[in-house]
Enzyme design. Sequence first.
Site, PDB file in Angstrom:
ATOM      1  N   LYS A 162     -18.540  36.560  13.626  1.00  0.00           N
ATOM      2  CA  LYS A 162     -19.011  36.040  15.052  1.00  0.00           C
ATOM      3  C   LYS A 162     -18.428  36.757  15.891  1.00  0.00           C
ATOM      4  CE  LYS A 162     -17.192  31.910  16.853  1.00  0.00           C
ATOM      5  NZ  LYS A 162     -17.007  32.117  18.407  1.00  0.00           N
ATOM      6  N   LYS A 196     -23.395  31.251  23.938  1.00  0.00           N
ATOM      7  CA  LYS A 196     -23.303  29.893  24.402  1.00  0.00           C
ATOM      8  C   LYS A 196     -24.255  29.869  25.704  1.00  0.00           C
ATOM      9  CE  LYS A 196     -18.830  28.324  22.790  1.00  0.00           C
ATOM     10  NZ  LYS A 196     -18.160  29.555  22.140  1.00  0.00           N
ATOM     11  N   ASN A 254     -36.950  29.505  31.798  1.00  0.00           N
ATOM     12  CA  ASN A 254     -37.318  30.820  31.773  1.00  0.00           C
ATOM     13  C   ASN A 254     -36.437  31.708  31.451  1.00  0.00           C
ATOM     14  OD1 ASN A 254     -39.745  32.756  32.342  1.00  0.00           O
ATOM     15  ND2 ASN A 254     -38.177  33.589  33.710  1.00  0.00           N
ATOM     16  N   THR A 255     -35.315  31.774  31.829  1.00  0.00           N
ATOM     17  CA  THR A 255     -34.243  32.734  31.322  1.00  0.00           C
ATOM     18  C   THR A 255     -33.807  32.510  29.817  1.00  0.00           C
ATOM     19  OG1 THR A 255     -33.439  32.836  33.733  1.00  0.00           O
ATOM     20  CG2 THR A 255     -32.015  33.668  32.233  1.00  0.00           C
ATOM     21  N   THR A 260     -14.536  22.405  21.114  1.00  0.00           N
ATOM     22  CA  THR A 260     -13.533  21.680  20.353  1.00  0.00           C
ATOM     23  C   THR A 260     -12.198  21.860  20.912  1.00  0.00           C
ATOM     24  OG1 THR A 260     -13.586  23.932  19.096  1.00  0.00           O
ATOM     25  CG2 THR A 260     -14.445  22.007  17.945  1.00  0.00           C
ATOM     26  N   GLN A 320      -7.005  24.562  20.572  1.00  0.00           N
ATOM     27  CA  GLN A 320      -8.082  23.750  19.866  1.00  0.00           C
ATOM     28  C   GLN A 320      -7.459  22.372  19.900  1.00  0.00           C
ATOM     29  OE1 GLN A 320     -10.998  24.407  19.382  1.00  0.00           O
ATOM     30  NE2 GLN A 320     -11.098  26.369  18.540  1.00  0.00           N
ATOM     31  N   GLY A 322     -10.833  31.706  13.699  1.00  0.00           N
ATOM     32  CA  GLY A 322     -10.459  32.725  14.373  1.00  0.00           C
ATOM     33  C   GLY A 322      -9.019  33.256  14.212  1.00  0.00           C
ATOM     34  N   ARG A 323      -8.305  32.776  14.927  1.00  0.00           N
ATOM     35  CA  ARG A 323      -6.801  33.390  14.902  1.00  0.00           C
ATOM     36  C   ARG A 323      -6.061  33.106  13.874  1.00  0.00           C
ATOM     37  NH1 ARG A 323      -6.195  30.311  20.672  1.00  0.00           N
ATOM     38  NH2 ARG A 323      -8.009  29.155  19.667  1.00  0.00           N
TER      39      ARG A 323
HETATM   40  O1  C5P Z   1      -9.053  31.055  16.982  1.00  0.00           O
HETATM   41  P1  C5P Z   1      -9.920  29.774  16.721  1.00  0.00           P
HETATM   42  O2  C5P Z   1     -10.009  29.468  15.283  1.00  0.00           O
HETATM   43  O3  C5P Z   1      -9.737  28.854  17.484  1.00  0.00           O
HETATM   44  O4  C5P Z   1     -11.461  30.315  17.369  1.00  0.00           O
HETATM   45  C1  C5P Z   1     -12.578  29.522  17.260  1.00  0.00           C
HETATM   46  C2  C5P Z   1     -13.882  30.269  17.805  1.00  0.00           C
HETATM   47  O5  C5P Z   1     -14.997  29.392  17.748  1.00  0.00           O
HETATM   48  C3  C5P Z   1     -13.753  30.900  18.873  1.00  0.00           C
HETATM   49  O6  C5P Z   1     -14.463  32.276  19.199  1.00  0.00           O
HETATM   50  C4  C5P Z   1     -14.494  29.893  20.061  1.00  0.00           C
HETATM   51  O7  C5P Z   1     -15.145  30.531  21.014  1.00  0.00           O
HETATM   52  C5  C5P Z   1     -15.638  29.433  19.343  1.00  0.00           C
HETATM   53  N1  C5P Z   1     -15.907  27.893  19.373  1.00  0.00           N
HETATM   54  C6  C5P Z   1     -14.983  26.796  19.499  1.00  0.00           C
HETATM   55  N2  C5P Z   1     -15.589  25.513  19.883  1.00  0.00           N
HETATM   56  C7  C5P Z   1     -16.860  25.328  20.001  1.00  0.00           C
HETATM   57  C8  C5P Z   1     -17.814  26.575  20.098  1.00  0.00           C
HETATM   58  C9  C5P Z   1     -17.313  27.848  19.671  1.00  0.00           C
HETATM   59  O8  C5P Z   1     -13.751  27.041  19.363  1.00  0.00           O
HETATM   60  N3  C5P Z   1     -17.413  24.234  20.437  1.00  0.00           N
END
Ligand code: C5P
Length: 234
Positions: A39, A68, A74-75, A121, A190, A210-211
């Site tokens: 991603k 996102k 249109n865009t 989230t 989060q 992610g992290r």
């Molecule tokens: O590092 P972490 O596990 O918190 O990363 C979560 C990823 O998911 C980030 O890239 C964040 O932009 C994405 N994301 C999110 N919540 C959402 C949609 C996307 O945390 N509702």
Amino acid sequence: MAKPSLSARDRLIVALDVPDTRAAETLARSLDGHVGVFKLGLELAMNGGIDLARDLAADGKPVFLDLKLLDISNTVTKAVENAAGQGFAFLTIHAYPAAMRAAVAGIGDSALCLLGVTVLTSLNAEDLAEAGYSASPDELVLSRAQSAASTGMGGIVCSPMEVAAVRAKCPDLNIVTPGVRPAGSDTGDQKRIATPASAIKSGSDYLVVGRPITQAGNPAEAADTIVDEIASAF
Ligand code: C5P
């Protein structure tokens, strides 16, 4: 229950949230074969990330472009038309009905899966109230998921905490959940979170992490541990 046809590894989406494409390429190389989907989001998009996303897709890797989108119809339609032919697997749109209808209008016969982002989230009830919403996160997620289903989106993004309710009302949507934290790892920003096993048991099809992977001493090992936890949840 999550849809059965995917392997545990296919279900793991790693968020390559790093400052530049060199770091992202290094991570992608070390995680190749350990995760299902790469991603690429806004941080990297501001620094060459879209070209890297195209390169990874051209190389046959499943790529999730997490931009996102939210704009006038249109865009949004034109943006999706441009993305649709480039081999990406997923693209996110904020789950506003008009934006989702516009996105679906741009998809043509592409296999790109459009995902509606319901409620981030990182937001809780207080954050929604501050932004002027009277609905709770659960209520807003469910109503946006139902809009996503009725507008023809491929799936939605929500927290693991709302998955069971969404799955019950919208059985055909792909459900993608960030906010996933293995037991004992840092939550960071989060707020609506669950473990990988709990997210899968609630019915998530794909987990975004992610992290906990990208900042681990050994990202491939961290990914393997999460894949094992996903597999054990079935
Ligand atoms: O590092 P972490 O596990 O918190 O990363 C979560 C990823 O998911 C980030 O890239 C964040 O932009 C994405 N994301 C999110 N919540 C959402 C949609 C996307 O945390 N509702």
